[in-house]
Structures are given as structure tokens and as C-alpha cells.
Design a protein around this motif. Structure first.
Motif, mmCIF file in Angstrom:
data_model
loop_
_atom_site.group_PDB
_atom_site.id
_atom_site.type_symbol
_atom_site.label_atom_id
_atom_site.label_comp_id
_atom_site.label_asym_id
_atom_site.label_seq_id
_atom_site.Cartn_x
_atom_site.Cartn_y
_atom_site.Cartn_z
ATOM 1 N N ARG A 84 0.830 -1.195 0.000
ATOM 2 C CA ARG A 84 0.000 0.000 0.000
ATOM 3 C C ARG A 84 0.873 1.256 0.000
ATOM 4 O O ARG A 84 1.885 1.312 0.693
ATOM 5 C CB ARG A 84 -0.901 0.021 1.233
ATOM 6 N N PHE A 85 0.436 2.247 -0.762
ATOM 7 C CA PHE A 85 1.125 3.524 -0.753
ATOM 8 C C PHE A 85 0.137 4.640 -1.037
ATOM 9 O O PHE A 85 -0.960 4.400 -1.554
ATOM 10 C CB PHE A 85 2.282 3.543 -1.764
ATOM 11 N N MET A 86 0.514 5.842 -0.677
ATOM 12 C CA MET A 86 -0.334 7.005 -0.932
ATOM 13 C C MET A 86 -0.146 7.443 -2.386
ATOM 14 O O MET A 86 0.983 7.742 -2.796
ATOM 15 C CB MET A 86 0.019 8.136 0.030
ATOM 16 N N PRO A 87 -1.213 7.498 -3.157
ATOM 17 C CA PRO A 87 -1.055 7.773 -4.587
ATOM 18 C C PRO A 87 -0.920 9.245 -4.942
ATOM 19 O O PRO A 87 -0.594 9.569 -6.080
ATOM 20 C CB PRO A 87 -2.343 7.206 -5.179
ATOM 21 N N ALA A 88 -1.206 10.145 -3.977
ATOM 22 C CA ALA A 88 -1.215 11.570 -4.281
ATOM 23 C C ALA A 88 -2.148 11.820 -5.480
ATOM 24 O O ALA A 88 -3.252 11.283 -5.521
ATOM 25 C CB ALA A 88 0.208 12.080 -4.516
ATOM 26 N N LYS A 103 -1.052 9.480 -15.459
ATOM 27 C CA LYS A 103 -1.102 10.470 -14.386
ATOM 28 C C LYS A 103 0.092 10.352 -13.458
ATOM 29 O O LYS A 103 0.452 9.264 -13.013
ATOM 30 C CB LYS A 103 -2.394 10.303 -13.582
ATOM 31 N N THR A 104 0.685 11.505 -13.148
ATOM 32 C CA THR A 104 1.733 11.597 -12.152
ATOM 33 C C THR A 104 1.134 11.875 -10.778
ATOM 34 O O THR A 104 -0.029 12.265 -10.655
ATOM 35 C CB THR A 104 2.714 12.728 -12.490
ATOM 36 N N GLY A 105 1.964 11.696 -9.755
ATOM 37 C CA GLY A 105 1.555 12.047 -8.409
ATOM 38 C C GLY A 105 2.761 12.391 -7.561
ATOM 39 O O GLY A 105 3.833 11.794 -7.716
ATOM 40 N N PHE A 106 2.590 13.377 -6.675
ATOM 41 C CA PHE A 106 3.668 13.715 -5.745
ATOM 42 C C PHE A 106 3.114 14.419 -4.520
ATOM 43 O O PHE A 106 2.291 15.332 -4.627
ATOM 44 C CB PHE A 106 4.700 14.643 -6.379
ATOM 45 N N THR A 107 3.546 13.975 -3.367
ATOM 46 C CA THR A 107 3.510 14.740 -2.123
ATOM 47 C C THR A 107 4.794 14.384 -1.370
ATOM 48 O O THR A 107 5.446 13.382 -1.679
ATOM 49 C CB THR A 107 2.296 14.409 -1.234
ATOM 50 N N ASN A 108 5.130 15.186 -0.379
ATOM 51 C CA ASN A 108 6.316 14.885 0.421
ATOM 52 C C ASN A 108 6.189 13.538 1.110
ATOM 53 O O ASN A 108 7.180 12.813 1.263
ATOM 54 C CB ASN A 108 6.539 15.997 1.455
ATOM 55 N N ALA A 144 4.266 10.910 0.004
ATOM 56 C CA ALA A 144 4.149 9.807 -0.953
ATOM 57 C C ALA A 144 5.402 9.619 -1.800
ATOM 58 O O ALA A 144 5.651 8.522 -2.305
ATOM 59 C CB ALA A 144 2.946 10.041 -1.865
ATOM 60 N N GLY A 145 6.187 10.681 -1.980
ATOM 61 C CA GLY A 145 7.259 10.624 -2.960
ATOM 62 C C GLY A 145 6.679 10.817 -4.356
ATOM 63 O O GLY A 145 5.558 11.309 -4.526
ATOM 64 N N TYR A 146 7.441 10.391 -5.358
ATOM 65 C CA TYR A 146 7.039 10.596 -6.755
ATOM 66 C C TYR A 146 6.547 9.280 -7.350
ATOM 67 O O TYR A 146 7.203 8.240 -7.228
ATOM 68 C CB TYR A 146 8.219 11.110 -7.578
ATOM 69 N N GLY A 147 5.380 9.349 -7.990
ATOM 70 C CA GLY A 147 4.814 8.158 -8.612
ATOM 71 C C GLY A 147 4.230 8.463 -9.972
ATOM 72 O O GLY A 147 4.056 9.623 -10.359
#
Length: 375
Positions: free
Chosen positions: A47-51, A219-224, A226-229
Motif C-alpha cells: 500500500r502507498f499514498m497515490p497523491a 497520471k503523475t503524483g507527488f507529495t512529500n 508519498a514521494g514521486y509516482g
């Protein structure tokens, strides 16, 4: 149950089954939508945060509701003051004015192209009556399509204390359903290099579209936190790949991992079509029907990916709980095909009934009984 084997597929020199720069993305997943094969996976169920990758579920739900007539692209919503106040200039934005009346078409383009947090919230509120109702519909849709280990707490992926989480496997399920159910809407809304709204033009930060041949999103995603996805896809010569990279520490790491993974997927495997769409793969016995059997087909055809340059045996095994009982609807999923490739993980493709099989009439039931007695 029945099975049969195909001849080995041969080529010149087999490549390593590990993509380059794998360490740049702690979570990585590569899936061939055309064949149904997993080509590479690492931490696929972590599981990870997708931002902002969350917005793919908002986009998919919008596509579903368009298809059902619940919303229309030309329909317009007036942004409620509380929605504007909460999301004005928060993260990525399409700069909605406080009194905007904006079309569904513009909102979805804003979400897919410039990752508009305000656009996602405005779409959710306008379409469902509240953001909360939209999020509930997101989770219901996720469960419906088989995203077994994901949950959404927002329509845009903004930080919510961990209430929103996904897995790479689930994101691939989401992308696959979007591509298969809504190919026209996907082409219309996803993969554009820029978007202009209210005379403001912003670029798309997708790392593969326009760089990798055949790439068109997603789609990209980023938060501090979550990191970069990135959830991405590309198609070449009728072959469609979907990939996920996540938890990269830097944008350039994510971008390099994404490009290398998708390119590796196209170069490291040779694909063969074994059965065209709707061509019988096997026949299943039917009990109590107007016909004693039914052809089993795959609406998308049967394809296999073989590591380039290797000799691999391919075995196909059909499983069904038989005999099947009539009535059977045309297109009903009644069996599954397990594909086994030497040295690779097995994978399963659902098989459907090619034809309708109604219940047998009186004369047919007598004939079936006599045939059964004779046999």
C-alpha cells in the motif's frame, strides 16, 4: 478440464528479465493489457499514498457516469463558494474563478492534463451533490472493478492522514478497465501535452507522453509523504502496456524509471497471437440445453508474451465447473483459461460463451436423455 500445449517460441538471444534502473522505483509493476500478462512486479501489493494519481479514479468515475447519462460533457456546474474557498490555489490548480460556471468537459481536461485539485473537487461536488457522495461512489466503483486493496478519501489525492491508499496491482486494474471500457473517452481526455482554461495555459508533467513512442498518459503524483509516482501507458502495433512506478525519492528518478520500464517491456518480449477475438479456444459441455456444448472465446483474443530470444513452452488449460447448465447467455463468462509459460508466472484469462444456449425443449430433453443412456 482440458489442456493442450503449443510449440516453443524461438528467437536469437534471450534477454534478462529485469528492467534497467529498477532500483529507482521501490514499487514497480508492468502489465500487458493485450495479453493479460504481468511482465514485471516489485512490491505490487504494498500500500502507498497515490497523491494525484487518485485523480485517475475520479476520471474513470466521470467516464462511467458519462456512459450512464448521469453527467454530460457539455453540462456546466457553478462552483460553490465553500469549494472555491477550500481549493483555490491549493497545489496544482486550473485557476477556477470564485464564481466560475464550468463545463464537465473542461473540468475533466483540467484533472487529467494539469492535475487540477480545484477541478477534481468541483467535478465531484457538482456531479454527486457533495464531495463526500462522490468519494463514496469512487470506493464503490473501485470495489466493483476488483481493486481489492485500495481506498479513497478525496477526489484529488490531497493529503488526508493516510485515508487514501492504493497498490500498484490495483492501479493497473483501474487503468485496464478505463482503457477497455472507454477507449474513445480515454483518447479525448488523456495524454494531452497542455491545457488552456480561462486564458491560462499549463503543461502536462507526464514523463513519457511525447518522449516514449506510443505513450499517451496517464497520471503523475507527488507529495512529500508519498514521494514521486506515475501510472502510465503506451501502445505500439496494437500492443498496450500499463506501468506503475512509485515511492521514488526524486522526480528525475521516477521519470527515468518510468521510461526505462515501458521501453524494456516493448523490447524484452515478443508477442504472438494464438487466437483472434471470438475464435473458439475450446468447447464446454452443456447439460439441459438446446445444444450439448458451447464454444468458449475471449472477446479480446489470446496473446502471449515470450522473452525475446528464448525457447519457451506454452500450455493452455481450460477450467470450468462442468457440465455447464443451461440457459447460458451469449457473452457470459463461464470458464477460465490458464496460460503457463515455462519460467514465467501463470496467468488467467476469462472465457465467455460465444453463443446463447437456451434450455432444451421437450424433444431435445428426450434426445439428450437417450444420448446420455447410450453413452
Amino acid at each position: 478440464m482440458s489442456s493442450f500445449a503449443l510449440f516453443p517460441v524461438a528467437a536469437q538471444e534471450e534477454q534478462a528479465l529485469t528492467p534497467p534502473d529498477a532500483e529507482l522505483a521501490p514499487i514497480a509493476y508492468l502489465f500487458d493489457v493485450t495479453s493479460g500478462q504481468i511482465l514485471f512486479e516489485r512490491e505490487a501489493d504494498r500500500r502507498f499514498m497515490p497523491a494525484s494519481i487518485t485523480k485517475v479514479m475520479t476520471t474513470f468515475l466521470a467516464f462511467e457516469w458519462m456512459e450512464e447519462g448521469k453527467i454530460l460533457p457539455q453540462q456546466s456546474f457553478t462552483i460553490r463558494p465553500e469549494i472555491w474557498k477550500k481549493w483555490n490555489n491549493v497545489g496544482s490548480t486550473m485557476f477556477l474563478p470564485h464564481d466560475a460556471r464550468v463545463s464537465v468537459d473542461d473540468l475533466v481536461h483540467g484533472v487529467t492534463t494539469v492535475s487540477a485539485n480545484d477541478g477534481a473537487a468541483a467535478l465531484a461536488d457538482g456531479a454527486a451533490g457533495s464531495v463526500e457522495e462522490w468519494v463514496a461512489a469512487m470506493n464503490a466503483k473501485a470495489a466493483e472493478i476488483g481493486m481489492r486493496d485500495s481506498h479513497f478519501g478525496t477526489p484529488n489525492g490531497w493529503m488526508d492522514d493516510g485515508h487514501t491508499f492504493v497498490t500498484a496491482r490495483d492501479l493497473t486494474t483501474l487503468a485496464t478497465q478505463m482503457l477497455r471500457r472507454h477507449p474513445t473517452k480515454y483518447r479525448h481526455y488523456v495524454g494531452h501535452t497542455e491545457f488552456t482554461y480561462n486564458n491560462i495555459t499549463q503543461p502536462n508533467h507526464d514523463p513519457i507522453s511525447g518522449v516514449v513512442p506510443g505513450a499517451d498518459g496517464i497520471k503523475t503524483g507527488f507529495t512529500n509523504q508519498a514521494g514521486y509516482g506515475f501510472l502510465g501507458s503506451a501502445e505500439r502495433n496494437g500492443r498496450r502496456l500499463v506501468m506503475v512506478v512509485a515511492a521514488s525519492p526524486r522526480a528525475r528518478d521516477r521519470n527515468r524509471a518510468a521510461r526505462d520500464l515501458i521501453e524494456w517491456g516493448f523490447s524484452a518480449f515478443d508477442q504472438q497471437r494464438l487466437f483472434a477475438p471470438d475464435v473458439p479456444v475450446a468447447f464446454a459441455e452443456v447439460q439441459g440445453g438446446a445444444s450439448s456444448d458451447v464454444a468458449l472465446v475471449s472477446p479480446h483474443g489470446i496473446f502471449v508474451d515470450i522473452p525475446a530470444g528464448g525457447h519457451r513452452d506454452v500450455k493452455l488449460t481450460v477450467h470450468y465447473d462442468g457440465p455447464l447448465r443451461a440457459p447460458i447467455r451469449k457473452g457470459e463468462k463461464v470458464a477460465r483459461l490458464v496460460v503457463s509459460i515455462d519460467g514465467m508466472s501463470d496467468y488467467t484469462i476469462p472465457l465467455a460463451a460465444r453463443d446463447e444456449v437456451p434450455e432444451a425443449g421437450f424433444g431435445r430433453r428426450i434426445l439428450n436423455g437417450m444420448l446420455g443412456w447410450i453413452s
